[in-house]
Design a protein around this motif. Sequence first.
Motif, PDB file in Angstrom:
ATOM      1  N   ILE A  16      64.884 144.542   0.545  1.00  0.00           N
ATOM      2  CA  ILE A  16      64.199 143.596   1.416  1.00  0.00           C
ATOM      3  C   ILE A  16      64.444 143.917   2.885  1.00  0.00           C
ATOM      4  CG2 ILE A  16      66.084 141.933   1.364  1.00  0.00           C
ATOM      5  CD1 ILE A  16      62.308 141.140   1.444  1.00  0.00           C
ATOM      6  N   ASP A  17      65.654 144.396   3.206  1.00  0.00           N
ATOM      7  CA  ASP A  17      65.956 144.742   4.594  1.00  0.00           C
ATOM      8  C   ASP A  17      65.078 145.900   5.074  1.00  0.00           C
ATOM      9  OD1 ASP A  17      67.921 142.790   4.854  1.00  0.00           O
ATOM     10  OD2 ASP A  17      69.459 144.093   4.007  1.00  0.00           O
ATOM     11  N   ALA A  18      64.860 146.887   4.201  1.00  0.00           N
ATOM     12  CA  ALA A  18      64.006 148.020   4.564  1.00  0.00           C
ATOM     13  C   ALA A  18      62.567 147.559   4.770  1.00  0.00           C
ATOM     14  CB  ALA A  18      64.063 149.092   3.475  1.00  0.00           C
ATOM     15  N   TYR A  19      62.128 146.620   3.932  1.00  0.00           N
ATOM     16  CA  TYR A  19      60.770 146.089   4.079  1.00  0.00           C
ATOM     17  C   TYR A  19      60.607 145.388   5.420  1.00  0.00           C
ATOM     18  CZ  TYR A  19      56.731 143.064   3.544  1.00  0.00           C
ATOM     19  OH  TYR A  19      55.543 142.423   3.758  1.00  0.00           O
ATOM     20  N   ILE A  20      61.604 144.554   5.787  1.00  0.00           N
ATOM     21  CA  ILE A  20      61.524 143.819   7.049  1.00  0.00           C
ATOM     22  C   ILE A  20      61.486 144.788   8.231  1.00  0.00           C
ATOM     23  CG2 ILE A  20      62.791 142.251   8.575  1.00  0.00           C
ATOM     24  CD1 ILE A  20      63.741 140.776   6.077  1.00  0.00           C
ATOM     25  N   ARG A  21      62.314 145.841   8.174  1.00  0.00           N
ATOM     26  CA  ARG A  21      62.298 146.836   9.256  1.00  0.00           C
ATOM     27  C   ARG A  21      60.943 147.522   9.339  1.00  0.00           C
ATOM     28  NH1 ARG A  21      67.594 147.772   7.293  1.00  0.00           N
ATOM     29  NH2 ARG A  21      66.856 149.525   6.028  1.00  0.00           N
ATOM     30  N   ALA A  22      60.356 147.842   8.171  1.00  0.00           N
ATOM     31  CA  ALA A  22      59.045 148.498   8.163  1.00  0.00           C
ATOM     32  C   ALA A  22      57.972 147.570   8.711  1.00  0.00           C
ATOM     33  CB  ALA A  22      58.693 148.931   6.740  1.00  0.00           C
ATOM     34  N   ALA A  23      58.011 146.298   8.320  1.00  0.00           N
ATOM     35  CA  ALA A  23      57.005 145.332   8.787  1.00  0.00           C
ATOM     36  C   ALA A  23      57.091 145.144  10.294  1.00  0.00           C
ATOM     37  CB  ALA A  23      57.192 144.001   8.068  1.00  0.00           C
ATOM     38  N   ASN A  24      58.296 145.148  10.840  1.00  0.00           N
ATOM     39  CA  ASN A  24      58.472 144.937  12.276  1.00  0.00           C
ATOM     40  C   ASN A  24      58.031 146.127  13.111  1.00  0.00           C
ATOM     41  OD1 ASN A  24      59.462 142.333  12.112  1.00  0.00           O
ATOM     42  ND2 ASN A  24      61.573 142.998  11.823  1.00  0.00           N
ATOM     43  N   ARG A  25      57.857 147.270  12.458  1.00  0.00           N
ATOM     44  CA  ARG A  25      57.404 148.451  13.210  1.00  0.00           C
ATOM     45  C   ARG A  25      55.895 148.443  13.455  1.00  0.00           C
ATOM     46  NH1 ARG A  25      61.547 151.359  10.293  1.00  0.00           N
ATOM     47  NH2 ARG A  25      60.079 151.932   8.643  1.00  0.00           N
ATOM     48  N   PHE A  26      55.161 147.631  12.693  1.00  0.00           N
ATOM     49  CA  PHE A  26      53.718 147.560  12.925  1.00  0.00           C
ATOM     50  C   PHE A  26      53.466 146.803  14.232  1.00  0.00           C
ATOM     51  CE2 PHE A  26      53.805 147.937   8.228  1.00  0.00           C
ATOM     52  CZ  PHE A  26      53.070 149.103   8.118  1.00  0.00           C
ATOM     53  N   PRO A  27      52.694 147.386  15.133  1.00  0.00           N
ATOM     54  CA  PRO A  27      52.515 146.755  16.455  1.00  0.00           C
ATOM     55  C   PRO A  27      51.692 145.480  16.388  1.00  0.00           C
ATOM     56  CG  PRO A  27      51.026 148.621  16.207  1.00  0.00           C
ATOM     57  CD  PRO A  27      51.924 148.642  14.998  1.00  0.00           C
ATOM     58  N   LEU A  28      52.028 144.543  17.283  1.00  0.00           N
ATOM     59  CA  LEU A  28      51.224 143.331  17.439  1.00  0.00           C
ATOM     60  C   LEU A  28      49.928 143.683  18.161  1.00  0.00           C
ATOM     61  CD1 LEU A  28      54.029 140.866  18.598  1.00  0.00           C
ATOM     62  CD2 LEU A  28      52.998 141.016  16.319  1.00  0.00           C
ATOM     63  N   LEU A  29      48.875 142.976  17.846  1.00  0.00           N
ATOM     64  CA  LEU A  29      47.581 143.216  18.478  1.00  0.00           C
ATOM     65  C   LEU A  29      47.408 142.299  19.683  1.00  0.00           C
ATOM     66  CD1 LEU A  29      45.234 143.439  15.345  1.00  0.00           C
ATOM     67  CD2 LEU A  29      46.386 145.310  16.539  1.00  0.00           C
ATOM     68  N   THR A  30      46.767 142.820  20.703  1.00  0.00           N
ATOM     69  CA  THR A  30      46.403 141.968  21.828  1.00  0.00           C
ATOM     70  C   THR A  30      45.271 141.048  21.382  1.00  0.00           C
ATOM     71  OG1 THR A  30      44.722 143.473  22.678  1.00  0.00           O
ATOM     72  CG2 THR A  30      46.999 143.821  23.426  1.00  0.00           C
ATOM     73  N   GLU A  31      44.980 140.054  22.173  1.00  0.00           N
ATOM     74  CA  GLU A  31      43.902 139.127  21.818  1.00  0.00           C
ATOM     75  C   GLU A  31      42.566 139.867  21.687  1.00  0.00           C
ATOM     76  OE1 GLU A  31      41.981 134.858  23.324  1.00  0.00           O
ATOM     77  OE2 GLU A  31      43.637 135.809  24.422  1.00  0.00           O
ATOM     78  N   GLN A  32      42.315 140.822  22.572  1.00  0.00           N
ATOM     79  CA  GLN A  32      41.059 141.563  22.516  1.00  0.00           C
ATOM     80  C   GLN A  32      41.016 142.471  21.291  1.00  0.00           C
ATOM     81  OE1 GLN A  32      38.316 141.129  24.570  1.00  0.00           O
ATOM     82  NE2 GLN A  32      37.361 142.367  22.968  1.00  0.00           N
ATOM     83  N   GLU A  33      42.141 143.139  20.983  1.00  0.00           N
ATOM     84  CA  GLU A  33      42.191 144.003  19.805  1.00  0.00           C
ATOM     85  C   GLU A  33      41.977 143.186  18.535  1.00  0.00           C
ATOM     86  OE1 GLU A  33      45.284 147.534  21.238  1.00  0.00           O
ATOM     87  OE2 GLU A  33      46.058 145.661  20.403  1.00  0.00           O
ATOM     88  N   GLU A  34      42.587 142.025  18.483  1.00  0.00           N
ATOM     89  CA  GLU A  34      42.421 141.156  17.329  1.00  0.00           C
ATOM     90  C   GLU A  34      40.963 140.721  17.188  1.00  0.00           C
ATOM     91  OE1 GLU A  34      45.384 137.968  16.486  1.00  0.00           O
ATOM     92  OE2 GLU A  34      43.654 136.638  16.765  1.00  0.00           O
ATOM     93  N   PHE A  35      40.343 140.352  18.285  1.00  0.00           N
ATOM     94  CA  PHE A  35      38.939 139.927  18.263  1.00  0.00           C
ATOM     95  C   PHE A  35      38.041 141.068  17.782  1.00  0.00           C
ATOM     96  CE2 PHE A  35      34.746 139.493  20.177  1.00  0.00           C
ATOM     97  CZ  PHE A  35      34.407 138.185  19.847  1.00  0.00           C
ATOM     98  N   ASP A  36      38.289 142.276  18.289  1.00  0.00           N
ATOM     99  CA  ASP A  36      37.472 143.430  17.895  1.00  0.00           C
ATOM    100  C   ASP A  36      37.620 143.739  16.407  1.00  0.00           C
ATOM    101  OD1 ASP A  36      36.635 143.638  20.502  1.00  0.00           O
ATOM    102  OD2 ASP A  36      38.060 145.221  21.037  1.00  0.00           O
TER     103      ASP A  36
END
Length: 282
Positions: A16-36
């Motif tokens: 589970i710790d490895a999963y959490i580290r992997a999930a946290n490496r995915f970048p957050l999207l800006t509002e515009q990126e999310e909208f697109d």
Amino acid sequence: MTQAIALPLPSAVGDIDAYIRAANRFPLLTEQEEFDCATRFRDHEDLDAARRLVLSHLRLVISIARGYLGYGLPHADLIQEGNIGLMKAVKRFDPARGVRLVSFATHWIKAEIHEYVVRNWRMVKMATTKAQRKLFFNLRSMKTDSSTLLPAQIADIAHRLSVKPEEVAEMETRLSGRDMAMEANEDDDETFAPISYLADHHSEPTQILEARAREHLQSEGLQEALAALDPRSRRIIETRWLADEQSATLHDLAAEFGVSAERIRQIEAKALQKMRGVLAPA
């Protein structure tokens, strides 16, 4: 039943710790990126865009799932169920409404985790009425510390949740006997992740938005929707969906109105569709 999006995701089963580290490496999207991304998925069924939306919100699922560890269920299983809710949210998300996905997805993630808890935790199965389940899911957050509730506190909680004081005392006893410690070691990556600021549930923007929406639907919105129905349709909806105790069955209502159960189902479906139209945001 609507199916969730089929996307390749990192598995929460195993380390589970490895999963959490992997999930946290995915970048957050800006509002515009999310909208697109949301627009591409909505208009063109672009699965790569949907995948970016899901992966950028995995840490939200982890944060929400952590709040349910006190029920004694595996963290990995809670995360997996939350991920299903996240994918359902992405499939239904409309960027044109001007709301961020984090606000919209929180409801779906919690709904899936709630259903999983109800299916798998024996104490929840004892809470059969709507009021008892509400008490089950809210009692922990309403207690200010781990000490036993005083009579005045029990009375206050019972009043706020519209249940009997003895039900509050009984549920507290059950939960205390089953209670388990929250996760002992915090993951450093998660601690410094931006999503960690959602931990304060009293001032969390998504909680405020949900509360406002619920308040509207449970008061003016629901009354407006019911008022739009004819008397028979309203009777069917109230006894099937809004009853405090046991809901009426299709056959019960069929006998009451002298029609077939299938006819009651058709009236119910048409009434719900009409109510959704009234409740839909302008």
